[in-house]
Scaffold this active site. Structure first.
Site, PDB file in Angstrom:
ATOM      1  N   LYS A  77       7.183 -10.629  19.240  1.00  0.00           N
ATOM      2  CA  LYS A  77       6.362  -9.425  19.081  1.00  0.00           C
ATOM      3  C   LYS A  77       4.955  -9.698  19.608  1.00  0.00           C
ATOM      4  CE  LYS A  77       5.037  -5.936  15.641  1.00  0.00           C
ATOM      5  NZ  LYS A  77       5.140  -5.520  14.223  1.00  0.00           N
ATOM      6  N   SER A 152       6.645  -0.985  13.147  1.00  0.00           N
ATOM      7  CA  SER A 152       5.976  -1.211  14.411  1.00  0.00           C
ATOM      8  C   SER A 152       6.708  -2.210  15.323  1.00  0.00           C
ATOM      9  CB  SER A 152       4.560  -1.730  14.150  1.00  0.00           C
ATOM     10  OG  SER A 152       4.593  -2.980  13.462  1.00  0.00           O
ATOM     11  N   SER A 176       7.756  -2.819   8.747  1.00  0.00           N
ATOM     12  CA  SER A 176       7.806  -2.842  10.214  1.00  0.00           C
ATOM     13  C   SER A 176       8.856  -3.761  10.818  1.00  0.00           C
ATOM     14  CB  SER A 176       6.428  -3.208  10.780  1.00  0.00           C
ATOM     15  OG  SER A 176       5.546  -2.126  10.615  1.00  0.00           O
TER      16      SER A 176
END
EC number: 6.3.5.7
Length: 488
Positions: A77, A152, A176
């Site tokens: 990420k 996210s 997330s």
């Protein structure tokens, strides 16, 4: 080598150790898969092809032992700092940020000889639930490219679900990791707060953020969590505890286990198809020998309000450092020093980040601190106490991960309140600092439904045991999206 993208991490480990494939073979196949699928999914911001292939060649020279993670590709990420590899947090503010150090979790990835193949798209600074606030692109759901992947960590989830990588790292502040895992039909673990070092994770909300693994199977997830966990002297919030072998006892089943289902998590707002999948999961656990009973978590209903006060307040403090002076985006429309600060932040941050900075600044301001931030902290304690009380009598809690399945791109992005309420079932876990994971438990209108498993602090092993028992007794995880060769 085209079939490699359908293999599990454990299967790839065995193939590498048996010399059926090399790390170079696997890395090349991974980039071929990414290039074939990426135009439809848009999961990656930056690829790391040249360095990854060089690392794979070195791993092949050194040899790969059985059980090692050496040579396994992984996606990262883009809010996890990576030395000499762009780290943008999906923001214009950090569009050119080239870090000079690695996050602790990256050091562990390299110690295990895993191969980072690129940085994955996300909501800007991890603020959002659909990966639509990214400055760079909008990632699509692996099951239906007209729908959001969640957020996210949407890029991390979609990349795994579409077979671009066998595993990825995400971060979870209010759901997330779990929400995009549910939307994409994969396994996502938010470990106990402190289980994994946050050093080098670009901070959103420091008391809530936690890095975690995302994979297609439960056992793969347990293997990866063990590799990235552990105390770190550079992170004062990391726990000085020995890291368990999370796969030990993973096949011991749930017979005799006591599982709680909070009535507040099964109330109004849960879509009928989601409720049916969860009811079926509850029945399966009973069939497997667990006792499943209804309980109450009465203060969880305040979770969303508490979260957005605390998280936004911490974000307004953490994001002060992005000022156009030291690194990142600097506005050219300036006349003096004040213009550099104001214009760089105004132009560099997206609307959702600005909204949360403003909300947090207000909550911390003189005259409002006691009414908002202090009160939110007190209610957070009540939420944690509710969980503690339930865990006096039960081993685990299960519930839906999300109230609905994935919704359409553009459907909710202009309605922040609807977006915020999408995290209503995941947020309380972060507020209490507990571990939570999502596993596939069924489908509604051909879209995946996630089952959320919540455990006691630092008891991820019991969660994996329950998740593995369910996975072995069902075939939800075996159903594949069309993009991965399935027939959905």
């Amino acid at each position: 080598m085209t079939e490699l993208h359908t293999k599990s991490l454990k299967e790839l480990q065995a193939m590498l150790a048996a010399k059926e494939i090399t790390a170079t073979d696997l890395t090349k196949a991974t980039f071929e898969r990414i290039k074939a699928v990426e135009p439809n999914i848009d999961a990656f911001i930056t690829l790391n092809e040249e360095k990854a292939l060089a690392q794979a060649a070195k791993i092949d020279e050194e040899g790969i032992e059985a059980g090692s993670l050496a040579g396994i590709p992984i996606g990262i990420k883009d809010n996890i700092v990576t030395k000499d590899l762009l780290t943008t947090a999906a923001s214009k503010m950090l569009y050119n940020f080239d870090p000079i150090y690695d996050a602790t979790v990256m050091e562990k990835i390299y110690d295990a000889n895993m191969v980072p193949v690129g940085k994955l798209n996300m909501d800007e600074f991890a603020m959002g639930g659909s990966t639509e606030t990214s400055y760079f692109k909008k990632t699509k759901n692996a099951w239906d490219q007209t729908k959001v992947p969640g957020g996210s960590s949407g890029g991390s989830a979609a990349a795994v679900a579409s077979g671009q990588v066998v595993a990825s790292l995400g971060s979870d502040t209010g759901g997330s990791i779990r929400q995009p895992a549910a939307f994409n039909g994969i396994v996502g673990m938010k470990p106990t707060y402190g289980r994994i070092s946050r050093y080098g994770l670009i901070a959103f909300s420091s008391s809530l953020d936690q890095i975690g693994p995302m994979t297609r199977t439960v056992e793969d997830n347990a293997i990866l969590l063990e590799a990235i966990s552990g105390w770190d002297k550079k992170d004062s919030t990391s726990a000085q505890l020995e890291v368990p072998n999370f796969t030990k006892g993973i096949n011991d089943g749930v017979k005799g286990m006591r599982i709680a289902v909070p009535k507040e998590y099964m109330g109004e707002g849960i879509a009928p198809g989601v409720r049916q999948a969860i009811d079926d999961a509850i029945a399966k656990y009973k069939e497997l020998g667990a006792t499943v009973e209804e309980v109450s978590l009465p203060h969880s209903k305040y979770g969303v309000e508490v979260y957005y006060i605390i998280a936004s307040s911490e974000a307004s403090s953490n994001l002060q450092r992005f000022d156009g002076i030291r690194y990142g985006y600097r506005s050219e429309n300036v006349k003096d020093l004040e213009d550099i600060y104001v214009n760089s932040r105004s132009e560099g941050f997206g609307s959702e980040v600005k909204r949360r900075i403003m909300l947090g600044t207000f909550s911390l301001s003189a005259g409002f601190y006691d009414a908002y931030f202090r009160k939110a902290g007190q209610v957070r304690t009540l939420i944690k106490n509710d969980f503690d009380k339930v865990f006096e009598d039960y081993d685990l809690i299960i519930a839906p991960t999300t109230p609905t399945t994935a919704y359409g791109l553009g459907e909710n992005i202009t309605d922040p309140i609807t977006m915020y309420m999408g995290d209503i079932l995941t947020i309380p876990v972060n507020l209490a600092g507990l571990p939570g994971m999502s596993i596939p438990c069924g489908f509604s209108d051909d879209m995946p439904v996630g089952l959320q498993i919540i455990g006691k602090a630092f008891d991820e092993s019991t969660m994996y045991r329950a998740a593995q028992a369910f996975e072995q007794a069902t075939d939800h995880h075996k159903k594949l999206p069309t993009i991965l060769g399935g027939s959905n």
